[in-house]
Design a protein around this motif. Structure first.
Motif, PDB file in Angstrom:
ATOM      1  N   ALA A  35       1.097  -0.909  -0.163  1.00  0.00           N
ATOM      2  CA  ALA A  35      -0.393  -0.658  -0.172  1.00  0.00           C
ATOM      3  C   ALA A  35       0.950   1.091  -0.066  1.00  0.00           C
ATOM      4  CB  ALA A  35      -1.041   0.068   1.224  1.00  0.00           C
ATOM      5  N   ALA A  36       1.791   1.131   0.947  1.00  0.00           N
ATOM      6  CA  ALA A  36       3.109   2.209   0.690  1.00  0.00           C
ATOM      7  C   ALA A  36       3.374   2.467  -0.550  1.00  0.00           C
ATOM      8  CB  ALA A  36       4.215   1.713   2.121  1.00  0.00           C
ATOM      9  N   VAL A  37       3.633   1.327  -1.123  1.00  0.00           N
ATOM     10  CA  VAL A  37       5.188   1.445  -2.428  1.00  0.00           C
ATOM     11  C   VAL A  37       3.635   2.012  -3.435  1.00  0.00           C
ATOM     12  CG1 VAL A  37       5.742   0.184  -4.382  1.00  0.00           C
ATOM     13  CG2 VAL A  37       6.297   0.114  -2.011  1.00  0.00           C
ATOM     14  N   PHE A  38       2.059   1.450  -3.365  1.00  0.00           N
ATOM     15  CA  PHE A  38       1.222   1.880  -4.413  1.00  0.00           C
ATOM     16  C   PHE A  38       1.478   3.647  -4.839  1.00  0.00           C
ATOM     17  CE2 PHE A  38      -0.379  -2.525  -4.880  1.00  0.00           C
ATOM     18  CZ  PHE A  38       0.456  -2.411  -5.743  1.00  0.00           C
ATOM     19  N   ILE A  39       0.586   4.225  -3.064  1.00  0.00           N
ATOM     20  CA  ILE A  39       0.758   5.591  -2.878  1.00  0.00           C
ATOM     21  C   ILE A  39       2.041   6.146  -3.157  1.00  0.00           C
ATOM     22  CG2 ILE A  39       0.512   7.252  -0.840  1.00  0.00           C
ATOM     23  CD1 ILE A  39      -0.961   4.644   0.668  1.00  0.00           C
ATOM     24  N   VAL A  85      13.648   9.009 -10.409  1.00  0.00           N
ATOM     25  CA  VAL A  85      12.070   8.755  -9.731  1.00  0.00           C
ATOM     26  C   VAL A  85      11.707   7.870  -8.422  1.00  0.00           C
ATOM     27  CG1 VAL A  85       9.822   8.296 -10.535  1.00  0.00           C
ATOM     28  CG2 VAL A  85      11.204  10.075 -11.605  1.00  0.00           C
ATOM     29  N   HIS A  86      12.864   6.470  -8.781  1.00  0.00           N
ATOM     30  CA  HIS A  86      12.622   5.737  -7.954  1.00  0.00           C
ATOM     31  C   HIS A  86      13.094   5.552  -6.826  1.00  0.00           C
ATOM     32  CE1 HIS A  86      13.975   1.076  -7.263  1.00  0.00           C
ATOM     33  NE2 HIS A  86      13.528   1.550  -6.365  1.00  0.00           N
ATOM     34  N   ALA A  87      14.396   6.978  -6.755  1.00  0.00           N
ATOM     35  CA  ALA A  87      14.824   6.838  -5.017  1.00  0.00           C
ATOM     36  C   ALA A  87      13.327   7.639  -4.310  1.00  0.00           C
ATOM     37  CB  ALA A  87      15.418   7.956  -5.649  1.00  0.00           C
ATOM     38  N   ALA A  88      12.804   8.512  -4.970  1.00  0.00           N
ATOM     39  CA  ALA A  88      12.032  10.116  -4.704  1.00  0.00           C
ATOM     40  C   ALA A  88      10.803   8.455  -4.391  1.00  0.00           C
ATOM     41  CB  ALA A  88      11.100  10.767  -5.387  1.00  0.00           C
ATOM     42  N   THR A  89      10.447   7.639  -5.068  1.00  0.00           N
ATOM     43  CA  THR A  89       9.153   6.767  -4.546  1.00  0.00           C
ATOM     44  C   THR A  89       9.394   6.429  -3.312  1.00  0.00           C
ATOM     45  OG1 THR A  89       8.799   6.650  -6.708  1.00  0.00           O
ATOM     46  CG2 THR A  89       7.759   4.928  -5.341  1.00  0.00           C
ATOM     47  N   TRP A  90      10.943   5.730  -3.148  1.00  0.00           N
ATOM     48  CA  TRP A  90      11.339   4.472  -2.252  1.00  0.00           C
ATOM     49  C   TRP A  90      11.731   5.946  -1.063  1.00  0.00           C
ATOM     50  CZ3 TRP A  90      15.682   6.769   0.534  1.00  0.00           C
ATOM     51  CH2 TRP A  90      16.436   5.528   1.672  1.00  0.00           C
ATOM     52  N   LEU A  91      11.713   7.017  -1.132  1.00  0.00           N
ATOM     53  CA  LEU A  91      11.718   8.138  -0.380  1.00  0.00           C
ATOM     54  C   LEU A  91      10.356   7.537   0.503  1.00  0.00           C
ATOM     55  CD1 LEU A  91      13.498  10.111   1.732  1.00  0.00           C
ATOM     56  CD2 LEU A  91      12.683  12.101   0.104  1.00  0.00           C
ATOM     57  N   ILE A  92       9.891   8.427  -0.152  1.00  0.00           N
ATOM     58  CA  ILE A  92       7.765   8.623   0.168  1.00  0.00           C
ATOM     59  C   ILE A  92       7.740   7.166   0.390  1.00  0.00           C
ATOM     60  CG2 ILE A  92       5.663   8.899  -0.493  1.00  0.00           C
ATOM     61  CD1 ILE A  92       6.931  10.792  -3.079  1.00  0.00           C
ATOM     62  N   GLY A  93       7.434   6.489   0.047  1.00  0.00           N
ATOM     63  CA  GLY A  93       7.255   4.752   0.492  1.00  0.00           C
ATOM     64  C   GLY A  93       7.698   4.130   1.999  1.00  0.00           C
ATOM     65  N   THR A  94       9.150   4.527   2.064  1.00  0.00           N
ATOM     66  CA  THR A  94       9.355   3.708   3.320  1.00  0.00           C
ATOM     67  C   THR A  94       9.292   4.879   4.007  1.00  0.00           C
ATOM     68  OG1 THR A  94      12.272   4.645   2.102  1.00  0.00           O
ATOM     69  CG2 THR A  94      11.592   2.878   1.729  1.00  0.00           C
ATOM     70  N   GLY A  95       8.943   5.840   3.407  1.00  0.00           N
ATOM     71  CA  GLY A  95       8.736   6.931   4.859  1.00  0.00           C
ATOM     72  C   GLY A  95       7.278   6.586   5.232  1.00  0.00           C
ATOM     73  N   LEU A  96       6.770   6.322   4.358  1.00  0.00           N
ATOM     74  CA  LEU A  96       5.728   6.136   5.157  1.00  0.00           C
ATOM     75  C   LEU A  96       5.271   4.727   6.243  1.00  0.00           C
ATOM     76  CD1 LEU A  96       3.325   6.556   2.244  1.00  0.00           C
ATOM     77  CD2 LEU A  96       3.113   7.448   3.796  1.00  0.00           C
ATOM     78  N   MET A  97       5.783   3.575   5.470  1.00  0.00           N
ATOM     79  CA  MET A  97       6.241   2.264   5.879  1.00  0.00           C
ATOM     80  C   MET A  97       6.988   2.831   7.450  1.00  0.00           C
ATOM     81  SD  MET A  97       7.849  -0.567   3.027  1.00  0.00           S
ATOM     82  CE  MET A  97       7.677  -0.468   1.785  1.00  0.00           C
ATOM     83  N   LEU A  98       8.271   3.421   7.256  1.00  0.00           N
ATOM     84  CA  LEU A  98       8.102   3.632   8.122  1.00  0.00           C
ATOM     85  C   LEU A  98       8.032   4.045   9.163  1.00  0.00           C
ATOM     86  CD1 LEU A  98      12.614   3.811   7.426  1.00  0.00           C
ATOM     87  CD2 LEU A  98      11.285   2.006   8.272  1.00  0.00           C
ATOM     88  N   ALA A 101       6.709  -6.290   9.181  1.00  0.00           N
ATOM     89  CA  ALA A 101       6.491  -6.244   7.615  1.00  0.00           C
ATOM     90  C   ALA A 101       7.004  -5.007   7.599  1.00  0.00           C
ATOM     91  CB  ALA A 101       5.213  -6.933   7.723  1.00  0.00           C
ATOM     92  N   LEU A 102       6.723  -4.524   7.967  1.00  0.00           N
ATOM     93  CA  LEU A 102       7.186  -2.758   6.943  1.00  0.00           C
ATOM     94  C   LEU A 102       8.812  -2.678   7.275  1.00  0.00           C
ATOM     95  CD1 LEU A 102       4.591  -0.487   8.632  1.00  0.00           C
ATOM     96  CD2 LEU A 102       4.085  -1.956   6.430  1.00  0.00           C
ATOM     97  N   THR A 103       9.440  -3.174   8.875  1.00  0.00           N
ATOM     98  CA  THR A 103      10.659  -2.543   8.411  1.00  0.00           C
ATOM     99  C   THR A 103      11.525  -3.303   7.753  1.00  0.00           C
ATOM    100  OG1 THR A 103      11.466  -3.849  10.207  1.00  0.00           O
ATOM    101  CG2 THR A 103      11.155  -1.281  10.900  1.00  0.00           C
ATOM    102  N   GLY A 104      11.377  -4.984   7.576  1.00  0.00           N
ATOM    103  CA  GLY A 104      11.831  -6.008   5.732  1.00  0.00           C
ATOM    104  C   GLY A 104      11.550  -5.137   4.875  1.00  0.00           C
TER     105      GLY A 104
END
Length: 178
Positions: free
Chosen positions: A68-72, A119-132, A146-149
């Motif tokens: 869900a965090a990745v899709f967002i 773009v991938h790095a920006a997506t990672w930043l937002i997605g991992t920010g949501l997860m963490l 599961a989120l931290t993993g």
């Protein structure tokens, strides 16, 4: 949150996106098409809200929460590009025009790869920010493993993507004829 809910919301997202474009062009109703296109991102907001509510109620995070965090994050960083690309494809498809995309080589290809990684790095930043951020908000490592993993796995994937994407700067793609 179940995978069924995640899949249902993603299917709804793509149905609204494609439905909006087809309504705009094939059915010639641009206002209704625009409305459907405007509703598509709301499915991601629903996904975010349902994920947060599930975790807040005491649910244990699963890979579905991470997805869900990745899709967002993808919607935020690539939503406009995806929409423009789909818009172009639908227009060409309705006119039965073949898609002609030149194969990039050399400096142009290296530039495109680097840009894609950013773009991938920006997506990672937002997605991992949501997860963490969710893991910190819940403050129960046993429920958010599961989120931290998933954040650690995505970090590894981002690092590999960096090596591949930036390698084209050192060793550019050669034209087929060369």
């Amino acid at each position: 949150m179940t995978y069924t809910l995640l899949i249902a919301l993603e299917v709804l997202f793509w149905a609204l996106l494609l439905g909006g474009l087809l309504t705009r062009y094939a059915l010639q109703h641009p206002r209704l098409g625009a409305l459907l296109l405007t509703l598509a991102p709301l499915t991601d907001l629903a996904l975010l809200g349902l994920s947060a509510a599930d975790l807040h109620r005491g649910g244990t995070a699963t890979f579905a929460h991470a997805l869900a965090a990745v899709f967002i994050a993808l919607s935020v960083t690539s939503g406009r590009t995806m929409l423009r690309t789909l818009d172009h494809l639908v227009q060409r498809g309705l006119r039965r025009q073949p898609l002609q995309r030149p194969r990039l080589t050399g400096h142009a290809h290296a530039h495109a790869e680097r840009r894609g990684w950013l773009v991938h790095a920006a997506t990672w930043l937002i997605g991992t920010g949501l997860m963490l951020g969710a893991a910190a908000w819940i403050a129960a490592p046993e429920r958010t493993a599961a989120l931290t993993g998933a954040a650690r796995l995505w970090t590894l994937i981002l690092a590999i993507d960096f090596l591949v994407s930036f390698s084209y700067s050192l060793w550019p793609r050669k034209p087929h004829n060369a």
